[in-house]
Design a protein around this motif. Structure first.
Motif, PDB file in Angstrom:
ATOM      1  N   ASN A  70       0.815  -1.216   0.000  1.00 45.20           N
ATOM      2  CA  ASN A  70       0.000   0.000   0.000  1.00 45.20           C
ATOM      3  C   ASN A  70       0.849   1.267   0.000  1.00 45.20           C
ATOM      4  N   ALA A 140     -13.283   0.960   3.992  1.00 40.69           N
ATOM      5  CA  ALA A 140     -12.311  -0.035   3.541  1.00 40.69           C
ATOM      6  C   ALA A 140     -12.412  -1.332   4.328  1.00 40.69           C
ATOM      7  N   GLY A 216      -9.520  -3.541   3.068  1.00 43.33           N
ATOM      8  CA  GLY A 216      -8.651  -3.098   1.992  1.00 43.33           C
ATOM      9  C   GLY A 216      -8.780  -3.830   0.680  1.00 43.33           C
ATOM     10  N   SER A 303      -9.086   4.330   0.431  1.00 43.49           N
ATOM     11  CA  SER A 303      -7.783   4.417   1.086  1.00 43.49           C
ATOM     12  C   SER A 303      -7.789   5.494   2.166  1.00 43.49           C
TER      13      SER A 303
END
Length: 348
Positions: A70, A140, A216, A303
């Motif tokens: 990430n 997320a 995520g 995000s």
């Protein structure tokens, strides 16, 4: 200049997630054992001041901890570390537990995780301090079920097995606990099974898991492949905060500490870039993480949006998470969040 340590980084991702591998192609494949949590507290730091003689910045190497590429993808796409006077290496893991284990072992200078995994590490005495907070809208994180599942609302989970990734004390587990509470259920009303994200992704894709609490990129892939989101972390179901942490050893190193402060600033700038360049950021995710265009777009939208100082507002919100999880014996001993903060790297 950036480089990735061979011993810590996983293999390059493929062209995209297949029906069985799912997020396996999107994450670093280094699977270490779950963190051994032994000592209570927030770690210790020598009161005698920074250790060792100061070194030239060019001689300093920071090893930055990351999950599923990430931060590395964001940093590379935004040129965040271009011109940095120190070297950067990336320590890539598929979940928070092995990342904190690496920090415990001295194999990473920083950590990057949601609130509950960070609390779990602090509760176990991992020698870190939180140095900056990350904020998003909570979407997320989610609980995903199979498309044709009989589960239609959270209350339907009573008596069922829920797979939680990545390990005990993950942000996914807090969402599950909080959602159950809001639905009038107790945590003991469900059976919890823990699986690392890539293993759970393969099982979910094969139809062997009905209900999965995840976060995520893994959640994005699961829904793209036909999973149905039962609930997510919006509307206060999670705090919306994550943390950048730094090890006590790195903070006590008089050469590394200014490099850490600079790195935190650069990560904040990278997040600003991502907000203003969503298409470029999405393209970087597709290229570097092997994500499809749809998954990349979802990741961009969910995000962490900004890096913020750790204020009393932040510590109070995360203390609620700590108290909730301590109440169901997932976080034991409890953590006083405000006592585990070092604001010297990133303040207002």
């Amino acid at each position: 200049m950036t480089r990735s340590p061979r011993a810590l980084s996983g293999p390059r991702s493929g062209s995209g997630p297949g029906p069985r591998s799912g997020a396996r192609a999107l994450a670093a494949a280094l699977a270490l054992s779950v963190l051994a949590l032994v000592t209570a507290g927030c770690g210790t730091q020598d009161d005698g001041g920074a250790s060792g003689p100061a070194a030239a910045a060019s001689d300093v190497t920071l090893t930055l901890g990351d999950q599923a590429k990430n931060l590395q993808t964001l940093a590379n796409a935004s040129d965040a570390f271009k011109g940095a006077p120190y070297q950067v290496k990336w320590a890539e893991f598929e979940g928070a537990a092995p990342l904190f284990q690496a920090a415990q072992a001295g194999a990473a200078d920083t950590t990057y995780a949601a609130d509950l995994p960070t609390l779990q590490a602090l509760s176990g005495g991992v020698p870190i301090k939180t140095v900056a907070a990350l904020r998003n809208d909570g979407t997320a994180v989610g609980i995903v079920v199979q498309k044709n599942s009989e589960v239609r609302k959270v209350a339907d989970l009573k008596g069922r097995t829920v797979v939680v990734s990545s390990a005990k004390g993950s942000i996914s587990e807090y969402l599950l606990a909080n959602a159950l509470q809001q639905a009038g259920l107790s945590y003991s009303d469900v059976k919890v099974k823990y699986l690392l994200p890539t293993d759970a992704q393969a099982a979910f894709s094969a139809g062997k898991i009905d209900t999965w609490a995840i976060f995520g990129v893994y959640k994005a892939v699961a829904t793209q492949q036909g999973g149905r989101e039962l609930v997510n972390g919006a509307d206060g179901r999670v705090s919306g905060y994550g943390f950048i942490g730094a090890t006590d050893k790195a903070l006590a190193d008089r050469a590394k500490k200014p490099a850490l402060a600079d790195a935190v600033k650069r990560l904040g700038t990278a997040l600003e870039w991502a907000r203003s360049h969503p298409d470029a950021y999405g393209a970087a995710i597709r290229k570097n993480n092997g994500a499809s265009a749809e998954v990349a777009k979802t990741i961009v939208g969910q995000s962490y949006g900004e890096l913020v100082p750790i204020t009393p507002e932040v510590t109070q919100a995360v203390q609620k998470v700590a108290d909730t999880m301590h109440g169901i014996k997932v976080l034991d001993p409890n953590v006083t969040v405000a006592d585990c903060v070092d604001t010297s790297l990133h303040a207002k």
